[in-house]
Design an enzyme around this catalytic site. Sequence first.
Site, mmCIF file in Angstrom:
data_model
loop_
_atom_site.group_PDB
_atom_site.id
_atom_site.type_symbol
_atom_site.label_atom_id
_atom_site.label_comp_id
_atom_site.label_asym_id
_atom_site.label_seq_id
_atom_site.Cartn_x
_atom_site.Cartn_y
_atom_site.Cartn_z
ATOM 1 N N ARG A 295 6.433 3.347 -7.867
ATOM 2 C CA ARG A 295 7.029 4.634 -7.503
ATOM 3 C C ARG A 295 5.977 5.735 -7.470
ATOM 4 N NH1 ARG A 295 12.647 3.568 -10.885
ATOM 5 N NH2 ARG A 295 13.702 2.501 -9.158
ATOM 6 N N TYR A 439 12.376 2.913 0.089
ATOM 7 C CA TYR A 439 12.121 1.764 -0.800
ATOM 8 C C TYR A 439 11.661 2.193 -2.193
ATOM 9 C CZ TYR A 439 7.226 1.768 1.176
ATOM 10 O OH TYR A 439 5.960 2.062 1.608
ATOM 11 N N GLU A 440 11.605 1.204 -3.086
ATOM 12 C CA GLU A 440 11.337 1.421 -4.517
ATOM 13 C C GLU A 440 12.364 2.361 -5.144
ATOM 14 O OE1 GLU A 440 9.423 -0.630 -5.579
ATOM 15 O OE2 GLU A 440 8.289 -1.143 -3.795
ATOM 16 N N GLY A 441 13.601 2.270 -4.688
ATOM 17 C CA GLY A 441 14.657 3.146 -5.150
ATOM 18 C C GLY A 441 14.775 4.349 -4.243
ATOM 19 N N GLN A 446 16.644 8.153 -7.171
ATOM 20 C CA GLN A 446 15.682 8.818 -8.056
ATOM 21 C C GLN A 446 16.287 10.082 -8.653
ATOM 22 O OE1 GLN A 446 12.802 7.255 -8.720
ATOM 23 N NE2 GLN A 446 13.443 5.693 -7.265
#
Length: 592
Positions: A295, A439-441, A446
């Site tokens: 992130r 992506y990556e949350g 977040q």
Amino acid sequence: MPAYKAPLRDMRYVLYDLMDGDDLTSLPGYEDFSRDTVDAVLEEAAKLCEEVIQPLNRSGDEEGCHFENGVVRTPKGFKEAYDLFRAGGWTSIACDPAYGGQGLPAAVNILVEEMLCSANLSFGMYPGLSHGAYVSLHGFGSEELKATYLPKLVDGEWTGTMCLTEPHCGTDLGLLRTRAAPQDDGSYRITGTKIFISAGEHDLADNIIHLVLARLPDAPKGVKGISLFVVPKFLVKPDGSLGARNGVACGSIEHKMGIKASSTCVMNFDDAQGWLIGEPNKGMQAMFAMMNTERLAVGAQGLGLAEGSYQGAATYARERLQGRSLSGAKYPDKPADPLMVHPDIRRMLLTQRAYIEGCRALAVWAAKSLDIAKHHPDAATRRNADDFIAVVTPVVKALMTDLGFEATNLGMQVYGGHGFIREHGMEQFVRDCRIAQIYEGANGVQALDLVGRKMPAHAGRYLRSVFHPISNYIAAKKTDPALADFIGPLEKAFVRLQQATTHVAQKGMVRPDEAGAAASDYLRLFGLTVLAFLWARMAENSLPKAESDAFYRAKVLTARFYMERLLPQTGALLQAITSGAKTMMAFEEAAF
């Protein structure tokens, strides 16, 4: 494609002038990373990115990856560039020396990552995912697993992935179905399908080490029943050489809006042999170590792409002749004035610049905190750094990618119609940057993490790691007349942030939808206030040198622009936050 020149002076300014990077050598393990050493690393990274990796950006985007009979081929030139990247030791710079790494501070590595993202984000995905796999294995793997896999990952001979998402579930990993069956020899047989796996299959390395989330037969339901496994593409013999092909294969690659030279794969695990990382049913802990690393890296992607777009836009605005200045011709000897004379062009360029330089400062602040949390001898100092990392990680990821996307769009807009045409390369920055918000949350997730987990954690202790430095700075500097133009706006924004925090905390406890409705606006308000704090510090640092040095003069002027033209967003954000969830949640579902 616009030419790229690494902004080394600004990087050194942030690292040393603003963030006191010289004191990194006082941390155990970093004694050898003097300013001279770090400068040499940054200069060599810049040379590699400018001369080898960036020239492949447009051609890689146009060619994309090729998939045939389960094999993925990367675009022309990528394999040779990766071999040079690996030969130069770049895969190892931020890794443990015990496994062949160079142990570079995170505060320096984040700047190298930024350069790589500016030059060619698709290329950077391959070593980037490997480093994430390295982090999880290093933190949670057994000594046997670390000895087997880490030296090759560090060297770059092998690459790594993270395999989370499945066709029926994205963020909600509690729904995943991939199974792990225990075997008598201590290994497991992994069966299932994973999607959106970056660098899942390619021709850059001899072996690919997949980190896979799966369920044991007796696992509890939900996220509390997830375990993490290492599953190599090729099995590894006791002597470290490669053995038989494992039961893992690429089923297809995605055809995407951007990062087309990065292979995004559907990965099928068919009775593949794997080994448990960490404890059974504790896989999320190990995977989040990897995801938090990623992130921060994704935040650097937004920053890097914005910088590349800004450089192209600023060059074009200086050279492109279009119209006359509103106050009269500035170049009467030419048929028209350059775009740079127009206020709206300057608005767009200064917005890019203010976001980029503020986000670079935030990225280095976060990365240096990682160094402190890992190496500082004092336990209380380490804990405070850990608290800071916990609360700013979702902000770095979401804010820096949101602002990065805004900045790349502005860069394309400066070009006008030419920005929409592929040959100029500006639209590629926009397309490549868009995935970073997902992506990556996804960024909305977040924001929920910030208000739902980080804000209430330990009775607000995480928040204090950010709020206290800002509050203390305002108190110390508000009587300085030279800083009035910077401290005043910062203080107003900080008051708004405190009011928003109280509102979300109080309303969210009674009605969770209130916190959910406010989350994205709250994260942006939080992030813009942190950038205001950093810009006030940059203005203070630069003012004494502004008269004699154009670099510092530009810093002060950009700080003024940020305070006057961008920070006022915080007032509207507070109003939106306090308006509540009613207008969203009262809307009838059938009416959508």
